[in-house]
Scaffold this active site. Structure first.
Site, PDB file in Angstrom:
ATOM      1  N   GLY A 190      97.192  60.051 -65.237  1.00 17.34           N
ATOM      2  CA  GLY A 190      98.056  58.898 -64.949  1.00 17.34           C
ATOM      3  C   GLY A 190      97.482  57.639 -65.589  1.00 17.34           C
ATOM      4  CB  ILE A 224      87.036  66.557 -58.963  1.00 21.34           C
ATOM      5  CG1 ILE A 224      88.256  66.411 -58.058  1.00 21.34           C
ATOM      6  CG2 ILE A 224      86.045  65.432 -58.791  1.00 21.34           C
ATOM      7  CD1 ILE A 224      87.945  66.713 -56.608  1.00 21.34           C
ATOM      8  CG  ASP A 225      92.203  68.236 -59.327  1.00 26.43           C
ATOM      9  OD1 ASP A 225      91.301  68.330 -58.480  1.00 26.43           O
ATOM     10  OD2 ASP A 225      93.343  67.793 -59.071  1.00 26.43           O
TER      11      ASP A 225
END
Ligand code: F6P
Length: 440
Positions: A181, A209-210
């Site tokens: 984003g 972190i994903d």
């Protein structure tokens, strides 16, 4: 299909100034551990992928390598820099901020660095524009702490207002440390800069972190986050094995990508089931997850389940719900739903179950970076500074095939990095857990 043109990084102009780092540079061509600035890092790394392109070697898609240039675009003595951290927290944000500041001041001799507080909001008048002067003493030791000394927020702000702010402060380089984003926002900022004919570099350090940003192999903070998540799995497993028919259930972050769940589960090697958004599954029926779980608990006495928060959203009635400030769908709590369904299923079958549910939630991303991530953060920050000082813009720094590279923002936001259900990571998960490839 990605082409050479997609990987072309935009430059603000010719580099005419001798880099203060030139003395550190080797002068020869690419070696095993060094990529010359005129070389490219190939997108593909197998013979069959390269062959399938059907083009001569010089036309193979590849990324511009990261690292210091012999000549730079900006005169460091006249360069003003801005740094902003946006979106959710991630281990290593402070490491990146500190490394940017130290590299800019100690090696390039940049004298003015602004930190914008609370994400893009810090650049907007209506939020009371909040700017702090960063220097070596202010960032000393900040890498010992989680979070970000600059603060953060979700949501993009008006790119025109942001560029107004950059112009008023005479900023030449903006570093955006953020997720997809924030990078969409950074791209709009760079577009407004170009429309106004300004020469301001916008360089991103991708953060999540994903691990869901493509073409960067691994995002900083991911390793720390999944390492922290293993503590929850260990605890749930201890509980599950201590009680008759014990079931450990751990829900981990991972909105669209199940990397944290897969890596944390592999690290412990105690999970019997891993459920992620990329691999659909049925809960009910003889081939469904619940029947399989019950059979395993009855035969083995316990089971350990790891779920990514984005898994199983289709089972939750009102999952077509609202968006957060970053435009992400607000997820329903699948972990709690699954806990309820397991209890219901075992009760209906008259089988005892002792289920322990742990959701470590924000605890996995609010911690300081581990040493491996800290090293990665520093090196990404150095690469970002070298790129910006050489006038590169609309790009993020990343690591591809083990090399630091420049990735155009447009490419970095063009898709999402997902666990491939046909890939070797998911295969490792199936091998380690012993779960069937499909619950149908
Ligand atoms: O995008 C990273 C992430 O950690 C997701 O895994 C998680 O769903 C989300 O952030 C939660 O962030 P917040 O509650 O701060 O919006």
């Amino acid at each position: 299909m990605v082409t050479m043109a997609d990987e072309q990084v935009r430059t603000l102009g010719e580099c005419r100034i001798d880099s203060p780092l030139a003395a550190l540079l080797r002068t020869g061509p690419t070696t095993k551990h060094y990529v010359d600035e005129s070389d490219r890092v190939l997108l593909d790394d197998t013979v069959s992928l390269v062959a399938a392109r059907g083009v001569p070697v010089e036309e193979l898609p590849g990324f511009e390598p990261g690292g210091p240039r012999r000549k730079i675009f900006f005169d460091p003595s006249k360069t003003r820099v801005g740094i902003v951290t946006c979106g959710g927290l991630c281990p290593g944000l402070n490491d990146v901020i500190r490394a940017l500041v130290l590299e800019l001041t100690n090696h390039y001799g940049v004298r003015r660095i602004f930190g914008f507080r609370n994400g893009y909001q810090g650049m907007i008048a209506r939020y009371g524009r909040s700017v702090v002067d960063l220097d070596a003493s202010l960032v000393a030791g900040i890498n010992e702490y989680g979070g970000t000394i600059l603060g953060t927020s979700r949501g993009n702000q008006d790119p025109d207002e942001i560029v107004d702010c950059l112009e008023q402060l005479s900023v030449n380089v903006l570093f955006v440390i953020g997720g997809d984003g924030s990078m969409r926002g950074a791209l709009k900022i760079a577009e407004v800069v170009a429309e106004r004919g300004r020469r301001i570099a916008v360089v991103g350090v991708p953060k999540t972190i994903d691990n869901d940003i493509p073409y960067i192999e691994r995002s900083f903070g991911f390793q720390t986050a999944f390492a922290k998540a293993t503590e929850a799995i260990r605890a749930a497993h201890v509980e599950a094995t201590a009680f008759p028919n014990g079931i450990g259930l751990v829900q981990l972050m991972g909105r669209h990508s199940g990397f944290i769940a897969c890596y944390a589960a592999l690290a412990n090697n105690d999970a019997d089931y891993v459920l992620i958004p990329e691999v659909p599954f049925s809960l009910d029926g003889p081939g469904g997850f619940l029947a399989h779980l019950r059979a395993r608990v009855v035969s083995r006495g316990h089971a350990m389940i790891v779920v990514a928060e984005g898994a199983g959203q289709e089972f939750l009635l009102d999952s077509a719900s609202s968006l957060d400030a970053s435009g992400n769908v607000r997820l329903q709590d699948f972990g709690r739903y699954l806990r309820h369904r397991i209890a219901e299923d075992f009760a209906a079958a008259g089988v005892e179950a002792n289920l322990k549910y742990i959701d470590p939630s924000y605890t996995i991303r609010s911690v300081p970076a581990n040493p491996y991530d800290s090293v990665y953060c520093i090196r990404l920050a150095h690469a970002a500074v070298h790129a910006a000082m050489a006038g590169r813009t609309e790009m993020v720094v990343g690591r591809w095939r083990g090399r630091f590279v420049h990735v155009p923002i447009a490419l970095a936001i063009s898709s999402r990095n997902l666990v491939d259900p046909d890939g070797d990571l998911w295969m490792s998960v199936l091998e380690a857990t012993g779960q069937p490839p499909v619950f149908a």
